[in-house]
Design a protein around this motif. Sequence first.
Motif, PDB file in Angstrom:
ATOM      1  N   HIS A  12       0.826  -1.210   0.000  1.00 24.69           N
ATOM      2  CA  HIS A  12       0.000   0.000   0.000  1.00 24.69           C
ATOM      3  C   HIS A  12       0.857   1.255   0.000  1.00 24.69           C
ATOM      4  O   HIS A  12       2.040   1.218   0.356  1.00 24.69           O
ATOM      5  CB  HIS A  12      -0.923  -0.002   1.217  1.00 24.69           C
ATOM      6  CG  HIS A  12      -2.104  -0.905   1.034  1.00 24.69           C
ATOM      7  ND1 HIS A  12      -3.089  -0.644   0.104  1.00 24.69           N
ATOM      8  CD2 HIS A  12      -2.456  -2.064   1.642  1.00 24.69           C
ATOM      9  CE1 HIS A  12      -4.002  -1.612   0.154  1.00 24.69           C
ATOM     10  NE2 HIS A  12      -3.647  -2.481   1.068  1.00 24.69           N
ATOM     11  N   ALA A  13       0.226   2.361  -0.380  1.00 26.79           N
ATOM     12  CA  ALA A  13       0.943   3.625  -0.514  1.00 26.79           C
ATOM     13  C   ALA A  13       1.097   4.351   0.821  1.00 26.79           C
ATOM     14  O   ALA A  13       2.187   4.819   1.155  1.00 26.79           O
ATOM     15  CB  ALA A  13       0.216   4.528  -1.517  1.00 26.79           C
ATOM     16  N   HIS A  14       0.005   4.474   1.560  1.00 27.47           N
ATOM     17  CA  HIS A  14      -0.005   5.318   2.760  1.00 27.47           C
ATOM     18  C   HIS A  14      -0.542   4.556   3.964  1.00 27.47           C
ATOM     19  O   HIS A  14      -1.326   3.614   3.785  1.00 27.47           O
ATOM     20  CB  HIS A  14      -0.923   6.542   2.545  1.00 27.47           C
ATOM     21  CG  HIS A  14      -0.588   7.314   1.323  1.00 27.47           C
ATOM     22  ND1 HIS A  14      -1.361   7.257   0.171  1.00 27.47           N
ATOM     23  CD2 HIS A  14       0.446   8.143   1.061  1.00 27.47           C
ATOM     24  CE1 HIS A  14      -0.802   8.031  -0.751  1.00 27.47           C
ATOM     25  NE2 HIS A  14       0.293   8.574  -0.246  1.00 27.47           N
ATOM     26  N   PRO A  15      -0.202   5.018   5.171  1.00 24.00           N
ATOM     27  CA  PRO A  15      -0.917   4.505   6.335  1.00 24.00           C
ATOM     28  C   PRO A  15      -2.402   4.804   6.135  1.00 24.00           C
ATOM     29  O   PRO A  15      -2.742   5.943   5.781  1.00 24.00           O
ATOM     30  CB  PRO A  15      -0.358   5.342   7.502  1.00 24.00           C
ATOM     31  CG  PRO A  15       0.962   5.866   7.011  1.00 24.00           C
ATOM     32  CD  PRO A  15       0.793   6.062   5.526  1.00 24.00           C
ATOM     33  N   ASP A  16      -3.235   3.902   6.264  1.00 24.36           N
ATOM     34  CA  ASP A  16      -4.720   3.886   6.191  1.00 24.36           C
ATOM     35  C   ASP A  16      -5.251   3.164   4.943  1.00 24.36           C
ATOM     36  O   ASP A  16      -6.357   2.635   4.966  1.00 24.36           O
ATOM     37  CB  ASP A  16      -5.423   5.245   6.367  1.00 24.36           C
ATOM     38  CG  ASP A  16      -5.411   6.185   5.145  1.00 24.36           C
ATOM     39  OD1 ASP A  16      -4.908   5.809   4.086  1.00 24.36           O
ATOM     40  OD2 ASP A  16      -5.913   7.311   5.312  1.00 24.36           O
ATOM     41  N   ASP A  17      -4.439   3.105   3.865  1.00 26.27           N
ATOM     42  CA  ASP A  17      -4.912   2.399   2.667  1.00 26.27           C
ATOM     43  C   ASP A  17      -5.141   0.912   2.958  1.00 26.27           C
ATOM     44  O   ASP A  17      -6.011   0.284   2.349  1.00 26.27           O
ATOM     45  CB  ASP A  17      -3.904   2.534   1.519  1.00 26.27           C
ATOM     46  CG  ASP A  17      -3.787   3.962   1.014  1.00 26.27           C
ATOM     47  OD1 ASP A  17      -4.828   4.627   0.882  1.00 26.27           O
ATOM     48  OD2 ASP A  17      -2.651   4.409   0.761  1.00 26.27           O
ATOM     49  N   GLU A  18      -4.348   0.362   3.886  1.00 22.80           N
ATOM     50  CA  GLU A  18      -4.507  -1.065   4.212  1.00 22.80           C
ATOM     51  C   GLU A  18      -5.903  -1.336   4.769  1.00 22.80           C
ATOM     52  O   GLU A  18      -6.464  -2.409   4.545  1.00 22.80           O
ATOM     53  CB  GLU A  18      -3.425  -1.529   5.208  1.00 22.80           C
ATOM     54  CG  GLU A  18      -3.630  -1.185   6.696  1.00 22.80           C
ATOM     55  CD  GLU A  18      -3.452   0.291   7.020  1.00 22.80           C
ATOM     56  OE1 GLU A  18      -2.949   1.036   6.167  1.00 22.80           O
ATOM     57  OE2 GLU A  18      -3.821   0.698   8.142  1.00 22.80           O
ATOM     58  N   PHE A 139      -5.834   3.100  -8.592  1.00 27.27           N
ATOM     59  CA  PHE A 139      -7.264   3.180  -8.321  1.00 27.27           C
ATOM     60  C   PHE A 139      -7.843   4.569  -8.598  1.00 27.27           C
ATOM     61  O   PHE A 139      -8.844   4.702  -9.251  1.00 27.27           O
ATOM     62  CB  PHE A 139      -7.634   2.716  -6.899  1.00 27.27           C
ATOM     63  CG  PHE A 139      -9.120   2.718  -6.650  1.00 27.27           C
ATOM     64  CD1 PHE A 139      -9.937   1.845  -7.360  1.00 27.27           C
ATOM     65  CD2 PHE A 139      -9.697   3.608  -5.764  1.00 27.27           C
ATOM     66  CE1 PHE A 139     -11.308   1.861  -7.180  1.00 27.27           C
ATOM     67  CE2 PHE A 139     -11.074   3.632  -5.585  1.00 27.27           C
ATOM     68  CZ  PHE A 139     -11.875   2.751  -6.292  1.00 27.27           C
ATOM     69  N   TYR A 140      -7.185   5.627  -8.112  1.00 28.98           N
ATOM     70  CA  TYR A 140      -7.783   6.952  -8.344  1.00 28.98           C
ATOM     71  C   TYR A 140      -6.781   8.012  -8.733  1.00 28.98           C
ATOM     72  O   TYR A 140      -7.060   9.205  -8.640  1.00 28.98           O
ATOM     73  CB  TYR A 140      -8.606   7.375  -7.124  1.00 28.98           C
ATOM     74  CG  TYR A 140      -7.804   7.795  -5.909  1.00 28.98           C
ATOM     75  CD1 TYR A 140      -7.056   6.873  -5.198  1.00 28.98           C
ATOM     76  CD2 TYR A 140      -7.806   9.120  -5.471  1.00 28.98           C
ATOM     77  CE1 TYR A 140      -6.325   7.256  -4.095  1.00 28.98           C
ATOM     78  CE2 TYR A 140      -7.089   9.512  -4.356  1.00 28.98           C
ATOM     79  CZ  TYR A 140      -6.353   8.576  -3.672  1.00 28.98           C
ATOM     80  OH  TYR A 140      -5.622   8.953  -2.580  1.00 28.98           O
ATOM     81  N   GLY A 141      -5.591   7.590  -9.221  1.00 28.07           N
ATOM     82  CA  GLY A 141      -4.673   8.561  -9.805  1.00 28.07           C
ATOM     83  C   GLY A 141      -3.679   9.195  -8.850  1.00 28.07           C
ATOM     84  O   GLY A 141      -2.933  10.086  -9.258  1.00 28.07           O
ATOM     85  N   ASP A 144       1.449   8.231  -5.444  1.00 32.90           N
ATOM     86  CA  ASP A 144       2.039   7.175  -4.601  1.00 32.90           C
ATOM     87  C   ASP A 144       1.351   5.825  -4.825  1.00 32.90           C
ATOM     88  O   ASP A 144       1.976   4.773  -4.680  1.00 32.90           O
ATOM     89  CB  ASP A 144       1.946   7.548  -3.116  1.00 32.90           C
ATOM     90  CG  ASP A 144       2.856   8.709  -2.763  1.00 32.90           C
ATOM     91  OD1 ASP A 144       3.944   8.821  -3.372  1.00 32.90           O
ATOM     92  OD2 ASP A 144       2.480   9.508  -1.879  1.00 32.90           O
ATOM     93  N   HIS A 145       0.080   5.860  -5.170  1.00 37.09           N
ATOM     94  CA  HIS A 145      -0.623   4.605  -5.458  1.00 37.09           C
ATOM     95  C   HIS A 145      -0.141   4.038  -6.801  1.00 37.09           C
ATOM     96  O   HIS A 145       0.050   2.834  -6.941  1.00 37.09           O
ATOM     97  CB  HIS A 145      -2.141   4.821  -5.475  1.00 37.09           C
ATOM     98  CG  HIS A 145      -2.709   5.052  -4.103  1.00 37.09           C
ATOM     99  ND1 HIS A 145      -3.706   4.268  -3.582  1.00 37.09           N
ATOM    100  CD2 HIS A 145      -2.410   5.964  -3.157  1.00 37.09           C
ATOM    101  CE1 HIS A 145      -4.010   4.703  -2.358  1.00 37.09           C
ATOM    102  NE2 HIS A 145      -3.238   5.738  -2.092  1.00 37.09           N
ATOM    103  N   ILE A 146       0.062   4.938  -7.762  1.00 35.75           N
ATOM    104  CA  ILE A 146       0.585   4.501  -9.071  1.00 35.75           C
ATOM    105  C   ILE A 146       1.985   3.914  -8.899  1.00 35.75           C
ATOM    106  O   ILE A 146       2.310   2.861  -9.452  1.00 35.75           O
ATOM    107  CB  ILE A 146       0.599   5.695 -10.063  1.00 35.75           C
ATOM    108  CG1 ILE A 146      -0.841   6.155 -10.343  1.00 35.75           C
ATOM    109  CG2 ILE A 146       1.342   5.328 -11.343  1.00 35.75           C
ATOM    110  CD1 ILE A 146      -0.940   7.457 -11.127  1.00 35.75           C
TER     111      ILE A 146
HETATM  112 ZN   LIG Z   1      -3.276   6.369  -0.116  1.00 36.47          ZN
END
Ligand SMILES: [Zn+2]
Length: 275
Positions: A12-18, A139-141, A144-146
Amino acid sequence: MAERPLTLMAVHAHPDDEATSTGGVLARYAAEGVTTVLVTCTDGRCGDGAGGVKPGDPGHDPAAVVAMRQAELEASCAALKVTHLETLGYGDSGMMGWPTNDQPGSFWSTPVAEAADRLAELIRRYRPDVVVTYDENGFYGHPDHIQAHRITMAAVAQTDVAAKVYWTTVPRTAFEDFGRIMKELGIEWADPDPSSPEPALGLPDDEISTWVDTKAYGDQKFDALAAHASQTENIFFLQLGRERFTELMGVETFVRVRDTTDAPLPEDDLFAGLR
Ligand SMILES: [Zn+2]
């Protein structure tokens, strides 16, 4: 069958995406005896500060945000009974176009090969049977997710360890249900704009390969998200209350993009064909 327990790795990219997109599967598979590994790529410094202060506004102290979000991430992992938490520690790049995209140490400005090598090392150490990350648009551009998508696909290819790889997704029909219930509850909600130049979020139901029922773990997913309550977008979900939250977010959906098991599709288990 196997001498060692099955292993799930979520990148995952950030804390909370998990919590939002994989909280259910992390909790469910841990309860089934699967070893779960969460890799969080960035430190989340571009998130909200204490009291909801936004990045760039007076009082937003990135170092304090990083410390707060690390503690929240650990609490979320405790709620989901994640076996191993690994953080890569890259700087949160912020939304596309923000000056933080190019800051030294930002995830977005890190060469894919360099970060993929670090992830590949973790894949060799934990030997996940299943790896989960985002699709090519994150997922939404979000940059960090990319980038999480790119390094995961590169690391999977160079290690050749994972039997199955999945991208998280949301069925389009779920957005419709979501909008309806949000309006019923009087919670502010913007319906997707069909004329927007951005790619539409989620997928038509018939393009989704994998539907995992995690309703029995709805409380753990809710608790994990509640651990990240400093972030405004999470408060939004928490307004649903536990019951509605589980009803709306209790089935997690994925697209299978790599598979060596030949498990028939659609499937209802990330480990189908492996046990
Ligand atoms: Zn995120």
